[in-house]
Design an enzyme around this catalytic site. Structure first.
Site, PDB file in Angstrom:
ATOM      1  N   ASP A 125       5.634 -14.659 -21.932  1.00 40.21           N
ATOM      2  CA  ASP A 125       6.570 -13.565 -22.621  1.00 40.21           C
ATOM      3  C   ASP A 125       5.606 -12.747 -23.535  1.00 40.21           C
ATOM      4  O   ASP A 125       5.761 -11.563 -23.643  1.00 40.21           O
ATOM      5  CB  ASP A 125       7.402 -14.429 -23.664  1.00 40.21           C
ATOM      6  CG  ASP A 125       8.416 -15.056 -22.822  1.00 40.21           C
ATOM      7  OD1 ASP A 125       9.109 -14.509 -22.137  1.00 40.21           O
ATOM      8  OD2 ASP A 125       8.677 -16.215 -22.995  1.00 40.21           O
ATOM      9  N   ASN A 155       9.269 -19.354 -20.412  1.00 37.30           N
ATOM     10  CA  ASN A 155       9.906 -20.569 -21.139  1.00 37.30           C
ATOM     11  C   ASN A 155      10.560 -20.376 -22.621  1.00 37.30           C
ATOM     12  O   ASN A 155      11.012 -20.994 -23.126  1.00 37.30           O
ATOM     13  CB  ASN A 155       8.612 -21.564 -21.614  1.00 37.30           C
ATOM     14  CG  ASN A 155       7.382 -20.695 -22.461  1.00 37.30           C
ATOM     15  OD1 ASN A 155       7.849 -20.008 -23.191  1.00 37.30           O
ATOM     16  ND2 ASN A 155       6.218 -21.052 -21.972  1.00 37.30           N
ATOM     17  N   GLU A 381      -4.075   5.124 -21.596  1.00 35.88           N
ATOM     18  CA  GLU A 381      -5.564   4.999 -21.811  1.00 35.88           C
ATOM     19  C   GLU A 381      -5.549   3.724 -21.878  1.00 35.88           C
ATOM     20  O   GLU A 381      -6.769   3.248 -21.358  1.00 35.88           O
ATOM     21  CB  GLU A 381      -5.817   5.523 -23.071  1.00 35.88           C
ATOM     22  CG  GLU A 381      -5.521   6.949 -23.187  1.00 35.88           C
ATOM     23  CD  GLU A 381      -4.206   7.938 -23.572  1.00 35.88           C
ATOM     24  OE1 GLU A 381      -4.155   8.827 -23.776  1.00 35.88           O
ATOM     25  OE2 GLU A 381      -3.375   6.827 -23.736  1.00 35.88           O
TER      26      GLU A 381
END
Length: 634
Positions: A125, A155, A381
């Site tokens: 995540d 999870n 970038e």
């Protein structure tokens, strides 16, 4: 613990690697982007037969251990890149997959597929919350990197707890919008479901794949699994004991029975894979000897045999041309010379190609030609620099990337990771000072040069003309142990005449550009656009009877590596020293030996023509002369 079931399927049934020949060129690449799960990678390296001892696992996170708290690049034990700054592992994986695609298109021929491997990456995540994941995953979808397969560790937990309070994205929809093949709702603890998902992903050759795996963090720990406490805290003795009981694991710590470990041992399987590839490579070498020689040279990170002679001739040719130009144009002139010698040069820019001058006459867009050598990264970038790190880590390329110097801040952590890992990457950073003019202080770098110089293992070159720019490019290409930043002007600069000896000395980072007959009363030291000011001031001061030496110092880091006698020869004990650079002064004090000063830019600039700005902030010949006189009189 939460991704162990996925790892078991991937390593034992799919991943092509060889623990005894870990640098085999056609191995699959694996990146653990969620690097806080590093022990998963270390334990698998030990189980599968890499040259890592069980004592190293026992020394996890201890001084001098190879098992650091987050994985640190060491191919010999299966660690393809350093990860933990979340999201950068994903970006490295995109670069690796792009490298594989370009090399396959360049070298494979009918009946001879010597480049044919996948890049797998575990992401969490946190990786997907980081903005860099958007930059590179969007690009991966656009480029159709079909051999990139990501496993999303869904999870629902990060350090602060359940992510539903701050991360409610529809990740599957997001990646479908990027053009990825998304395989959703896979039970990450069901080996059959994981294997089916991998098969489905590998069947789609035209798109990268995201396998969304529902997992339980700390799986197997009966009282702590699924909680944030398993993310960064030790389970504790009681919970470890309960976990052993839950999993039915009755063996002492760090003991794996031979009958279990033998099922993981990949050494014989790896040797067979390498032997088969070597047979195919031998057939390729016989059928396509020139291509094979180039492939082997590039993957061995060797420059062409005639490189020293050819590169030296390019620098001398640029010197003979004696053209006034901006150093960004001098950089382009050098690139035009070096690129035909080095097909491994692969470049790109963050939507500033025309300004950075990173496109040369042999450039070909990769999105239109899989064997091309130039990526239009768009305004990305950070993703650009990190993906280029991945290309360098993969092997077979000398990557360079361009943007304005002020936007190197966006890419900074990727530059830092290149320096930390010691991998080659060339940053082409243009518009290097208030000299860019009317775009104003938002675009005028002031602290950036010193900031890059403060980074260990970063070489920063700020050339004063096209000749030094050619020397800087040569140094960057030859440097395989870390990144190089080329800091270049927007505005035109005068050509500086040099002797053959001075041309050779440029490679030492600093050299005497103008000297006096008597012992110098003043040593002027400058870089980039301020070298011309130093030369002009020296001429005026000498006309008044002051003996002056001018030192051009395009690369402090290289100069610092020189023997002490050379450094003392360039910067003598006699005389006062005055440094001139249109940036903050922080880098300069160590060169002044307690008897000097710096003409620097210790404030932000303004929006105005460059000439007006230089005059306003004291970067003129007259201002240098006045400062020198005050310094000598004091």
């Amino acid at each position: 613990m939460g991704m162990a079931d996925i790892a078991e399927v991937l390593w034992n049934d799919y991943l092509r690697f060889s623990p005894t020949e870990p640098r085999w060129w056609d191995r699959d690449r694996f990146v653990l982007s969620n690097g806080h799960g590093s022990m998963l990678l270390y334990s698998i390296a030990w189980l599968t037969g890499y040259a890592i001892d069980i004592e190293e696992l026992k020394a996890f996170r201890q001084l001098g251990s190879r098992t650091a708290g987050h994985p640190e690049y060491e191919t010999d034990i299966g660690i393809e890149t350093t990860t933990s700054p979340l999201g950068q592992g994903v970006a490295n994986a995109v670069g690796m997959a792009l490298a594989e695609k370009i090399l396959a298109a360049t070298f494979n021929r009918p009946g001879h597929e010597i480049v044919d491997h996948y890049t797998y990456v575990f992401v969490g995540d946190g990786c997907l919350m980081e903005g860099i994941s958007h930059e590179v995953c969007s690009l991966a979808g656009t480029l159709g990197l079909g051999k990139l397969i990501a496993f999303y560790d869904d999870n629902g937990i990060s350090i602060d707890g359940q992510v539903e309070g701050w991360f409610t994205d529809d990740t599957a929809a997001r990646f479908r919008a990027y053009g990825w093949h998304v395989i959703g709702d896979v039970d990450g603890h069901d080996p059959a479901a994981v294997a089916a998902a991998i098969d489905e992903a590998r069947a789609d050759a035209g798109r990268p794949s995201l396998i969304c795996c529902r997992t339980i963090i700390g799986w197997g720990a009966p009282n702590k699994q699924g909680t944030a406490s398993t993310h960064g805290e030790a389970l504790g003795e009681d919970e470890v004991a309960a976990t052993r009981e839950q999993l039915g694991w009755d063996y002492p710590p760090f003991v794996v029975p031979d009958e279990i470990r033998s099922t993981w041992d990949a050494r014989e399987r790896g040797r067979a894979l390498v032997a088969d590839w070597q047979r195919r490579m031998a057939a390729y070498r016989e059928a396509h000897p020139e291509l094979a020689a180039q492939f082997e040279r590039r993957m061995s990170a060797r420059l062409p045999d005639d490189w020293p002679t050819a590169a030296g001739e390019i620098v001398r040719t640029v010197a003979a041309e004696a053209r006034d130009m901006a150093t960004r144009k001098g950089s382009h002139r050098a690139l035009e010379g070096y690129a035909p010698l080095l097909p491994e040069l692969v470049g790109g820019s963050a939507d500033l190609t025309g300004s950075n001058n990173t496109w040369h006459s042999g450039s070909r867009r990769i999105d239109g030609d899989d064997s091309g050598n130039y990526v239009h990264f768009g305004v990305r970038e950070f993703g650009m620099a990190a993906a280029m790190n991945g290309m360098s880590l993969h092997g077979g390329f000398v990557p360079y990337h361009g943007t304005f110097l002020v936007f190197s801040d966006y890419a900074r952590n990727a530059l830092r990771m290149a320096a930390l890992m010691g991998v080659q990457s060339i940053g082409v950073f243009t518009h290097d000072s208030i000299g860019l003019g009317e775009d104003g202080p938002t675009h005028q770098p002031v602290e950036h040069i010193a900031s890059l110089r403060a980074m260990p293992n970063m070489h920063v070159w700020r050339p004063c003309d096209a000749v030094e720019a050619a020397a800087a490019w040569r140094a960057a290409i030859e440097r395989r142990t870390g990144p190089t930043s080329l800091v270049l002007t927007r505005q035109g600069l005068p050509h500086v005449e040099r002797s053959d000896e001075q041309i050779g000395l440029m490679a030492r980072g600093a050299y005497v550009l103008r000297d006096c007959e008597d012992e110098a009363a003043l040593v002027l030291i400058a870089t980039g656009s301020e070298v011309a000011l130093a030369l002009g001031a020296a001429a005026e001061l000498e006309a008044g009877g002051v003996p002056v030496r001018v030192v051009s110092m395009p690369c402090m880091e290289v100069f610092d590596e020189q023997p002490e006698d050379y450094r003392r020869e360039v910067l003598p004990a006699s005389g006062v020293r005055l440094a001139v650079e249109a940036g903050v002064a922080d880098s300069w004090w160590r060169y002044l030996a307690g008897r000097g000063d710096v003409i620097a830019m210790n404030q932000f600039g303004q929006s105005a023509p460059a000439a007006d700005l230089f005059a306003h902030y004291g970067f003129t010949v007259a201002a240098v002369v006045d400062s020198a006189k005050r310094l000598m009189s004091s």
